[in-house]
Design an enzyme around this catalytic site. Structure first.
Site, PDB file in Angstrom:
ATOM      1  N   ARG A  11       0.821  -1.221   0.000  1.00  0.00           N
ATOM      2  CA  ARG A  11       0.000   0.000   0.000  1.00  0.00           C
ATOM      3  C   ARG A  11       0.844   1.254   0.000  1.00  0.00           C
ATOM      4  NH1 ARG A  11      -3.618  -0.703   5.243  1.00  0.00           N
ATOM      5  NH2 ARG A  11      -1.553  -1.279   6.016  1.00  0.00           N
ATOM      6  N   VAL A  64      -5.240  -4.576  -0.349  1.00  0.00           N
ATOM      7  CA  VAL A  64      -6.083  -5.759  -0.539  1.00  0.00           C
ATOM      8  C   VAL A  64      -7.525  -5.558  -0.112  1.00  0.00           C
ATOM      9  CG1 VAL A  64      -4.074  -7.277  -0.299  1.00  0.00           C
ATOM     10  CG2 VAL A  64      -5.531  -6.833   1.703  1.00  0.00           C
ATOM     11  N   SER A 122      -1.636 -19.523   9.572  1.00  0.00           N
ATOM     12  CA  SER A 122      -0.961 -19.684  10.862  1.00  0.00           C
ATOM     13  C   SER A 122      -1.505 -20.922  11.553  1.00  0.00           C
ATOM     14  CB  SER A 122      -1.217 -18.457  11.740  1.00  0.00           C
ATOM     15  OG  SER A 122      -0.780 -18.690  13.063  1.00  0.00           O
ATOM     16  N   TYR A 172      -8.127 -12.483  15.257  1.00  0.00           N
ATOM     17  CA  TYR A 172      -7.054 -12.992  14.409  1.00  0.00           C
ATOM     18  C   TYR A 172      -7.150 -14.502  14.181  1.00  0.00           C
ATOM     19  CZ  TYR A 172      -2.413 -14.132  12.664  1.00  0.00           C
ATOM     20  OH  TYR A 172      -1.381 -14.603  11.894  1.00  0.00           O
ATOM     21  N   VAL A 193       7.462 -15.843  13.746  1.00  0.00           N
ATOM     22  CA  VAL A 193       8.564 -15.076  13.166  1.00  0.00           C
ATOM     23  C   VAL A 193       8.668 -13.708  13.837  1.00  0.00           C
ATOM     24  CG1 VAL A 193       9.417 -14.007  11.053  1.00  0.00           C
ATOM     25  CG2 VAL A 193       8.353 -16.268  10.970  1.00  0.00           C
ATOM     26  N   ASP A 222       7.432  -6.889  13.033  1.00  0.00           N
ATOM     27  CA  ASP A 222       6.658  -5.870  13.743  1.00  0.00           C
ATOM     28  C   ASP A 222       5.212  -6.309  13.945  1.00  0.00           C
ATOM     29  OD1 ASP A 222       5.804  -5.658  11.139  1.00  0.00           O
ATOM     30  OD2 ASP A 222       6.286  -3.536  10.918  1.00  0.00           O
ATOM     31  N   ASN A 262       4.277  -8.871  15.487  1.00  0.00           N
ATOM     32  CA  ASN A 262       4.140  -9.368  16.859  1.00  0.00           C
ATOM     33  C   ASN A 262       5.104  -8.678  17.819  1.00  0.00           C
ATOM     34  OD1 ASN A 262       6.710 -10.691  16.518  1.00  0.00           O
ATOM     35  ND2 ASN A 262       5.652 -12.395  15.527  1.00  0.00           N
TER      36      ASN A 262
END
Length: 241
Positions: free
Chosen positions: A36, A62, A142, A164, A197, A200, A202
């Protein structure tokens, strides 16, 4: 560019998405960097080109119909077809995600990006993917989307996250439906879990590097023609639903 295998990676300006783009580029793919933010997108393109990757920027939000349609037009005009689509862009939905106190906006936002965004992008690019001899779609999911693991009291399945985690469960279910519809075509579509992983996304709490997280998405993006479709995988193999 028709002689080169072309990939588009959404959310590719940083983190796992960037490493997916870098990994595919290192394998000789021409890579569209979807993102974006124009500045971060073009910075990522410049970094990739500096490392020898044949990269180009694709303005792409998206959750915006016009943006996605514009991205599809750009890829068609520049490339003529698409060989690989990696739906990597995603969000957590913010906190707090305790079911009894959650702001429903958080749930809507997570679903809009993590599920509807994938459907929107996939449907817009599918006509170009059908022009490929070996089209591949990879949806980055995930293990928190696994109901088997979420319902196992003996397993640490992460924090309570009513926005999430269920968004990834729905993404998994949506991907299975695509695989069923596309079963009689040469389009292979699968789900990849990159693991925990440090990004940023998490707060950099993860124990894996973005390059490690990119390994399974790259493997699924480069499957042979007799590879699986409708599966859910991480580095160790199939993940239970």
């Amino acid at each position: 560019m028709a002689d080169k295998t072309t990939a588009l990676v959404t959310g590719a300006n940083k983190g796992i998405g960037y490493e997916i783009a870098a990994g595919l580029g290192a394998r000789g793919y021409r890579v569209g960097v979807g993102g974006r933010d124009a500045g971060r997108r073009e910075e990522a393109v410049a970094r990739l080109r500096g490392s020898g990757v044949d990269a180009f920027g694709v303005p792409l939000d998206v959750i915006d119909d016009e943006s996605v349609a514009g991205a599809a037009r750009l890829v068609e005009e520049q490339e003529g077809r698409l060989d690989v689509l990696v739906n990597n862009a995603g969000i957590t939905g913010g906190m707090d995600q305790t079911p009894t106190t959650v702001d429903l906006t958080a749930v809507r936002v997570a679903l809009e990006t993590n599920v509807l965004g994938v459907i929107r992008v996939t449907n817009a690019l599918l006509p170009l993917l059908r022009r490929s001899a070996s089209p591949r779609v990879v949806n980055v999911s995930s293990t928190v989307g696994s109901l088997t693991r979420q319902s196992d009291p003996e397993r640490d399945s992460g924090p309570i996250a009513v926005a999430y985690s269920p968004s990834k469960t729905m993404l998994n279910a949506v991907t299975v439906q695509y695989a069923k519809e596309l079963a009689d075509t040469n389009v292979l579509i699968n789900l990849a879990c990159p693991g925990f992983v440090a990004t940023d996304f998490n707060g950099f709490r993860g124990h894996r590097t973005p390059a490690q997280g990119a390994a399974t998405p790259i493997r699924l993006a480069t499957l042979p023609d007799d590879g699986p479709s409708g599966g859910f995988f991480d580095d160790d193999g199939a993940i239970p639903w």
